[in-house]
Design a protein around this motif. Sequence first.
Motif, PDB file in Angstrom:
ATOM      1  N   ALA A  29     -13.354  -4.151  -1.491  1.00  0.00           N
ATOM      2  CA  ALA A  29     -12.508  -5.089  -2.239  1.00  0.00           C
ATOM      3  C   ALA A  29     -13.610  -5.821  -3.062  1.00  0.00           C
ATOM      4  N   SER A  30     -13.174  -6.446  -4.160  1.00  0.00           N
ATOM      5  CA  SER A  30     -14.025  -7.162  -4.799  1.00  0.00           C
ATOM      6  C   SER A  30     -13.474  -8.457  -5.103  1.00  0.00           C
ATOM      7  N   SER A  31     -14.172  -9.503  -5.504  1.00  0.00           N
ATOM      8  CA  SER A  31     -13.593 -10.946  -5.985  1.00  0.00           C
ATOM      9  C   SER A  31     -14.701 -11.631  -6.573  1.00  0.00           C
ATOM     10  N   GLN A  79      -9.059 -11.067  -3.382  1.00  0.00           N
ATOM     11  CA  GLN A  79      -9.722  -9.773  -3.213  1.00  0.00           C
ATOM     12  C   GLN A  79      -8.616  -8.622  -3.773  1.00  0.00           C
ATOM     13  N   TYR A  80      -9.385  -7.839  -4.484  1.00  0.00           N
ATOM     14  CA  TYR A  80      -8.937  -6.400  -5.083  1.00  0.00           C
ATOM     15  C   TYR A  80      -9.538  -5.351  -4.449  1.00  0.00           C
ATOM     16  N   PHE A  81      -8.627  -4.674  -4.119  1.00  0.00           N
ATOM     17  CA  PHE A  81      -9.096  -3.335  -3.469  1.00  0.00           C
ATOM     18  C   PHE A  81      -9.035  -2.383  -4.185  1.00  0.00           C
ATOM     19  N   GLY A  82     -10.089  -1.336  -4.115  1.00  0.00           N
ATOM     20  CA  GLY A  82     -10.313   0.206  -4.631  1.00  0.00           C
ATOM     21  C   GLY A  82      -9.384   1.018  -3.927  1.00  0.00           C
ATOM     22  N   PRO A  83      -9.448   2.274  -4.327  1.00  0.00           N
ATOM     23  CA  PRO A  83      -8.551   3.237  -3.736  1.00  0.00           C
ATOM     24  C   PRO A  83      -8.840   3.893  -2.221  1.00  0.00           C
ATOM     25  N   GLY A  84     -10.376   3.505  -1.966  1.00  0.00           N
ATOM     26  CA  GLY A  84     -10.815   4.095  -0.839  1.00  0.00           C
ATOM     27  C   GLY A  84     -11.401   5.200  -0.968  1.00  0.00           C
ATOM     28  N   THR A  85     -12.296   5.616   0.341  1.00  0.00           N
ATOM     29  CA  THR A  85     -12.790   7.033   0.372  1.00  0.00           C
ATOM     30  C   THR A  85     -12.261   7.454   1.841  1.00  0.00           C
ATOM     31  N   ARG A  86     -11.678   8.501   1.742  1.00  0.00           N
ATOM     32  CA  ARG A  86     -11.225   8.950   3.157  1.00  0.00           C
ATOM     33  C   ARG A  86     -12.149   9.883   3.647  1.00  0.00           C
ATOM     34  N   LEU A  87     -12.782   9.285   4.741  1.00  0.00           N
ATOM     35  CA  LEU A  87     -13.914  10.192   5.564  1.00  0.00           C
ATOM     36  C   LEU A  87     -13.396  10.787   6.962  1.00  0.00           C
ATOM     37  N   THR A  88     -13.663  12.082   6.917  1.00  0.00           N
ATOM     38  CA  THR A  88     -13.229  12.786   8.000  1.00  0.00           C
ATOM     39  C   THR A  88     -14.582  13.181   8.837  1.00  0.00           C
ATOM     40  N   GLN A 128       0.749  -1.243   0.095  1.00  0.00           N
ATOM     41  CA  GLN A 128      -0.119   0.040   0.278  1.00  0.00           C
ATOM     42  C   GLN A 128       0.779   1.100  -0.036  1.00  0.00           C
ATOM     43  N   PHE A 129       0.662   2.266  -1.222  1.00  0.00           N
ATOM     44  CA  PHE A 129       1.256   3.415  -1.045  1.00  0.00           C
ATOM     45  C   PHE A 129       0.272   4.450  -0.297  1.00  0.00           C
ATOM     46  N   PRO A 130       0.877   5.538   0.106  1.00  0.00           N
ATOM     47  CA  PRO A 130       0.204   6.644   0.736  1.00  0.00           C
ATOM     48  C   PRO A 130      -1.010   6.940  -0.068  1.00  0.00           C
ATOM     49  N   GLY A 131      -2.322   6.882   0.679  1.00  0.00           N
ATOM     50  CA  GLY A 131      -3.526   7.364  -0.307  1.00  0.00           C
ATOM     51  C   GLY A 131      -4.015   6.633  -1.017  1.00  0.00           C
ATOM     52  N   LYS A 132      -3.460   5.385  -1.216  1.00  0.00           N
ATOM     53  CA  LYS A 132      -3.721   4.407  -2.122  1.00  0.00           C
ATOM     54  C   LYS A 132      -4.471   3.252  -1.243  1.00  0.00           C
ATOM     55  N   GLY A 133      -5.367   2.436  -2.122  1.00  0.00           N
ATOM     56  CA  GLY A 133      -5.851   1.039  -1.602  1.00  0.00           C
ATOM     57  C   GLY A 133      -4.802  -0.021  -1.608  1.00  0.00           C
ATOM     58  N   PRO A 134      -4.777  -0.848  -0.840  1.00  0.00           N
ATOM     59  CA  PRO A 134      -3.724  -2.040  -0.890  1.00  0.00           C
ATOM     60  C   PRO A 134      -3.675  -2.693  -2.181  1.00  0.00           C
ATOM     61  N   ALA A 135      -2.637  -3.210  -2.747  1.00  0.00           N
ATOM     62  CA  ALA A 135      -2.801  -3.928  -4.123  1.00  0.00           C
ATOM     63  C   ALA A 135      -2.144  -5.349  -3.654  1.00  0.00           C
ATOM     64  N   LEU A 136      -2.653  -6.476  -4.148  1.00  0.00           N
ATOM     65  CA  LEU A 136      -2.167  -7.764  -4.141  1.00  0.00           C
ATOM     66  C   LEU A 136      -1.090  -7.900  -4.648  1.00  0.00           C
ATOM     67  N   LEU A 137      -0.163  -8.403  -3.945  1.00  0.00           N
ATOM     68  CA  LEU A 137       1.346  -8.561  -4.366  1.00  0.00           C
ATOM     69  C   LEU A 137       1.754 -10.169  -4.779  1.00  0.00           C
ATOM     70  N   ILE A 138       1.321 -11.159  -3.728  1.00  0.00           N
ATOM     71  CA  ILE A 138       1.702 -12.340  -4.023  1.00  0.00           C
ATOM     72  C   ILE A 138       0.990 -13.227  -2.579  1.00  0.00           C
ATOM     73  N   ALA A 139       0.537 -14.293  -3.016  1.00  0.00           N
ATOM     74  CA  ALA A 139      -0.217 -15.255  -2.149  1.00  0.00           C
ATOM     75  C   ALA A 139       0.381 -16.340  -2.148  1.00  0.00           C
ATOM     76  N   ILE A 140      -0.101 -17.416  -0.845  1.00  0.00           N
ATOM     77  CA  ILE A 140       0.478 -18.676  -0.857  1.00  0.00           C
ATOM     78  C   ILE A 140      -0.643 -19.693  -0.198  1.00  0.00           C
TER      79      ILE A 140
END
Lengths: 116, 111
Positions: free
Chosen positions: B92-94, B100-109, A38-50
């Motif tokens: 996240a969708s699958s 599961q693949y995640f979206g960029p998110g919504t920042r709620l304050t 995960q980079f700042p301000g972004k959603g987590p990205a799947l890298l690898i799984a086992i």
Amino acid sequence: QQQVKQSPQSLIVQKGGIPIINCAYENTAFDYFPWYQQFPGKGPALLIAIRPDVSEKKEGRFTISFNKSAKQFSLHIMDSQPGDSATYFCAAKKGFNTGTASKLTFGTGTRLQVTL
Amino acid sequence: DAGVTQSPTHLIKTRGQQVTLRCSPKSGHDTVSWYQQALGQGPQFIFQYYEEEERQRGNFPDRFSGHQFPNYSSELNVNALLLGDSALYLCASSFSLYEQYFGPGTRLTVT
């Protein structure tokens, strides 16, 4: 109740080094172990799984090592680059084989910095 | 092929208000999960939707509710907002039970 423990909390390595991030789990029902970047301000990205039926998996510069008896798994990043600087999360999931509903349980994250 | 999309990107609300966040899954995916990520923490599972029904729920109060539409898109609703609800909300969708693949998110304050 933290079911997935991750260490270290932060890590600084030089370019070309091999950072290693470790995770330990408690629930033996877990049967799928992904790593996310995960980079700042972004959603987590799947890298690898086992899955627990193998002890190691490689994809590019990323390798997962899995020790089922110790209930531990780790991520190795070969030839690390400044662009790898991010937060890394391990996760675990159960029910991969049984067709049941399943959430991801995440570790607390490791903030990696790769310096020049 | 568009990935998971979420809207809005950022949102500022006042305590006590209600908020709705939206998610469109990756093409071909039929399952949507929602997570809350507080600053410096890992994502925490809120709930998961499949075939328009809530299939699994995490340890979140009833103030958190959701919906999945026939086109698999989903909404997360939070009522009576608290300051502690300030976080990044991830969708996240699958396809069924797989990755599961995640979206960029919504920042709620919440102020």
